[in-house]
Design an enzyme around this catalytic site. Structure first.
Site, PDB file in Angstrom:
ATOM      1  N   GLU A 275       0.830  -1.213   0.000  1.00  0.00           N
ATOM      2  CA  GLU A 275       0.000   0.000   0.000  1.00  0.00           C
ATOM      3  C   GLU A 275       0.861   1.258   0.000  1.00  0.00           C
ATOM      4  O   GLU A 275       0.781   2.082   0.913  1.00  0.00           O
ATOM      5  CB  GLU A 275      -0.881   0.018   1.262  1.00  0.00           C
ATOM      6  CG  GLU A 275      -1.742  -1.201   1.455  1.00  0.00           C
ATOM      7  CD  GLU A 275      -2.388  -1.247   2.852  1.00  0.00           C
ATOM      8  OE1 GLU A 275      -1.940  -0.528   3.765  1.00  0.00           O
ATOM      9  OE2 GLU A 275      -3.341  -2.019   3.014  1.00  0.00           O
ATOM     10  N   PRO A 276       1.719   1.422  -0.994  1.00  0.00           N
ATOM     11  CA  PRO A 276       2.577   2.610  -0.977  1.00  0.00           C
ATOM     12  C   PRO A 276       1.806   3.886  -1.340  1.00  0.00           C
ATOM     13  O   PRO A 276       0.921   3.862  -2.194  1.00  0.00           O
ATOM     14  CB  PRO A 276       3.624   2.304  -2.055  1.00  0.00           C
ATOM     15  CG  PRO A 276       2.932   1.379  -3.007  1.00  0.00           C
ATOM     16  CD  PRO A 276       1.925   0.601  -2.204  1.00  0.00           C
ATOM     17  N   GLY A 277       2.135   4.961  -0.675  1.00  0.00           N
ATOM     18  CA  GLY A 277       1.547   6.263  -1.004  1.00  0.00           C
ATOM     19  C   GLY A 277       2.655   7.250  -1.307  1.00  0.00           C
ATOM     20  O   GLY A 277       2.886   7.653  -2.448  1.00  0.00           O
ATOM     21  N   TYR A 318       4.712  18.186  11.104  1.00  0.00           N
ATOM     22  CA  TYR A 318       5.715  17.123  11.321  1.00  0.00           C
ATOM     23  C   TYR A 318       7.139  17.667  11.349  1.00  0.00           C
ATOM     24  O   TYR A 318       8.078  16.879  11.231  1.00  0.00           O
ATOM     25  CB  TYR A 318       5.651  16.097  10.182  1.00  0.00           C
ATOM     26  CG  TYR A 318       4.309  15.515   9.848  1.00  0.00           C
ATOM     27  CD1 TYR A 318       3.627  14.704  10.758  1.00  0.00           C
ATOM     28  CD2 TYR A 318       3.732  15.732   8.606  1.00  0.00           C
ATOM     29  CE1 TYR A 318       2.412  14.140  10.425  1.00  0.00           C
ATOM     30  CE2 TYR A 318       2.516  15.170   8.269  1.00  0.00           C
ATOM     31  CZ  TYR A 318       1.864  14.375   9.179  1.00  0.00           C
ATOM     32  OH  TYR A 318       0.667  13.807   8.846  1.00  0.00           O
ATOM     33  N   CYS A 346      -2.099  33.905  10.247  1.00  0.00           N
ATOM     34  CA  CYS A 346      -1.855  34.539  11.545  1.00  0.00           C
ATOM     35  C   CYS A 346      -1.485  33.518  12.605  1.00  0.00           C
ATOM     36  O   CYS A 346      -2.226  33.309  13.571  1.00  0.00           O
ATOM     37  CB  CYS A 346      -3.091  35.306  11.976  1.00  0.00           C
ATOM     38  SG  CYS A 346      -3.666  36.382  10.672  1.00  0.00           S
TER      39      CYS A 346
HETATM   40  C1  LIG Z   1      -0.831   5.910   5.384  1.00  0.00           C
HETATM   41  C2  LIG Z   1      -0.973   4.484   5.088  1.00  0.00           C
HETATM   42  C3  LIG Z   1      -0.308   3.913   3.995  1.00  0.00           C
HETATM   43  C4  LIG Z   1       0.625   4.689   3.105  1.00  0.00           C
HETATM   44  O1  LIG Z   1       1.814   5.053   3.738  1.00  0.00           O
HETATM   45  P1  LIG Z   1       2.981   5.748   2.886  1.00  0.00           P
HETATM   46  O2  LIG Z   1       3.999   6.089   3.900  1.00  0.00           O
HETATM   47  O3  LIG Z   1       2.414   6.943   2.238  1.00  0.00           O
HETATM   48  O4  LIG Z   1       3.473   4.750   1.911  1.00  0.00           O
HETATM   49  C5  LIG Z   1      -0.546   2.580   3.719  1.00  0.00           C
HETATM   50  N1  LIG Z   1      -1.395   1.841   4.476  1.00  0.00           N
HETATM   51  C6  LIG Z   1      -2.028   2.355   5.546  1.00  0.00           C
HETATM   52  C7  LIG Z   1      -2.933   1.494   6.326  1.00  0.00           C
HETATM   53  C8  LIG Z   1      -1.852   3.682   5.879  1.00  0.00           C
HETATM   54  O5  LIG Z   1      -2.475   4.181   6.944  1.00  0.00           O
END
Ligand SMILES: *Cc1c(COP(=O)(O)O)cnc(C)c1O
Length: 421
Positions: A275-277, A318, A346
């Protein structure tokens, strides 16, 4: 590698000059490169080659419909964490069987929405949630495919706010309780166990924590199979980090991450999901902003931009570092000056960088925040009644606005004054 490079003195997104986009759409504005998104997606596809796998893009990192559609055409699945993200994925043309539903607090309405529209699996995070889903599914006369997210108690060694795999975090069930929880899941009438899920955090810059977590998941696979569960799918989460600055952190390559996956779970005869983002979206986008004023203070100079913490909250939230570069290429070896780079909101927290050495800049100049594609636009708000920041997608030599900047009328029209007032 990305496609934001200088050409003839101008910073480009692929073959489009960023100053042309600023002139056409105004600033602040997010600009994404399709080629970069596809390249990063392709790195994962290459890394997992030979494994039965599905890459589920983490929608929360960058959720614009055009981006989801672009990735879906490549065969990507989607990892969603809310009904809204589910609706976006479906609207982008992603079939239900490629959508995974994650998150600690799925409501019954969200469960119903996904069961009606089609879903690959729910990643469950607690027993109450498990029982609720079983009830909802049974009530609809269907069976929900599920995994349980286990918390492996591994230190991801990342920022505390994005670390999720330690026992003190709110995520998942403790791995030592897994047998008990799986036994209950298997006994519930509305659920069908299909695998195990784990996600230990975001912006990980070493492979060690992944390795520890995945080894624990591999052991658990054997244990649960011996208990009679059909563990046929492992969801290994996201979290691979990206370089935010060229000088310091050097995160692992997707290819090495893929090799680690093959080494730890490759022989289990499972379908692997990730699940890469951030790694797909992060370096695929920049936030383009214009200098409003250069304010010379006592002992420090401020670069006041038209972009603010409501447009890009990562530095405030962060303590994140983003490279900030002028859109007009500075002369090589030219003088620099230390600026505090701030927005107009502000709050003192509306500070992007302190004492950042930058080339000489003046009011009207454009700058780009690099690596802003992930957790940028999706976290934007309208604080200070600043219209939601627009988004642009570039592909080759053309670009399109993929989210309009609202007018003040549109911004105000969502409120209403009760008749009785
Ligand atoms: C946020 C999240 C991701 C993605 O994480 P990245 O650091 O963006 O790759 C994948 N799975 C779950 C369950 C998340 O909460």
């Amino acid at each position: 590698m990305d496609h934001f490079l200088y050409r003839d003195g101008r910073l480009m997104a692929e073959d489009v000059a960023l100053d042309d986009i600023a002139a056409a759409v105004g600033t602040p504005v997010y600009v994404y490169s399709a080629k970069t998104l596809l390249r990063h997606y392709g790195l994962f596809a290459q890394a997992l080659e030979g494994l039965d796998h599905l890459i589920c893009f983490s929608v929360k990192s960058l959720s614009n419909l055009a981006i989801l559609s672009l990735l879906a055409r490549e065969g990507a699945g989607m990892d969603v964490v809310s009904g809204g993200e589910y609706a976006r994925a479906r609207a982008a043309g992603v079939p239900g069987e490629r959508i995974v539903f994650s998150g600690v607090g799925k409501t019954r309405e969200e469960m119903r929405l996904a069961l009606e529209g089609g879903i690959r699996q729910f990643n469950l995070e607690s027993e109450p949630e498990m029982r609720a889903l079983s009830e909802v599914a049974s009530g609809m006369g269907v069976v929900a495919p599920v995994t349980v997210r286990v918390n492996p108690d591994v230190d991801a060694r990342t920022h505390a706010k994005i670390s999720t795999g330690k026992s003190e975090n709110k995520f998942g069930i403790p791995i030592r309780k897994a047998r008990e929880v799986y036994a209950e899941a298997a006994a519930l009438p509305g659920l069908e166990v299909v695998g195990i899920d784990v996600h230990i955090g975001s912006q990980l810059i070493e492979l060690g924590p992944f390795e520890q977590a995945y080894r624990k998941v591999a052991d658990l696979t054997a244990t649960l199979r011996a208990d009679g569960h059909d563990i046929r799918r492992l969801d290994l989460g996201g979290g691979l980090g990206i370089p935010y600055t060229r000088s310091n952190e050097v995160p692992p390559l997707p290819l090495d991450y893929g090799a680690l996956i093959k080494r730890t779970v490759g022989d289990l005869g499972v379908e692997v999901q990730i699940e890469p983002g951030r790694l797909i979206a992060g370096n695929s986008g920049v936030l383009l902003s214009r200098v409003i004023y250069v304010k010379e203070g006592e002992g420090r100079d401020f670069l006041i931009l038209d972009g603010a913490m409501n447009d890009l909250v990562r530095p405030a939230m962060y303590d994140a570092w983003h490279d900030i570069v002028p859109v007009a290429e500075p002369a090589a070896g030219g003088a620099t000056r230390d600026f505090d780079v701030v927005g107009p909101i502000c709050e003192s927290g509306d500070t992007f960088a302190r004492a950042r050495p930058l080339p000489e800049l003046a009011a009207g100049d454009l700058v780009a925040f690099r690596s802003a594609g992930a957790y940028g636009a999706v976290m934007a708000s309208e604080y200070n009644s600043r219209p939601l920041v627009p988004e642009v997608l570039v592909s080759g030599d053309h670009f399109a606005v993929i989210r309009q900047r609202p007018t003040y009328e549109e911004l105000i029209a969502r409120d209403s004054i009760p008749e009785w007032l």
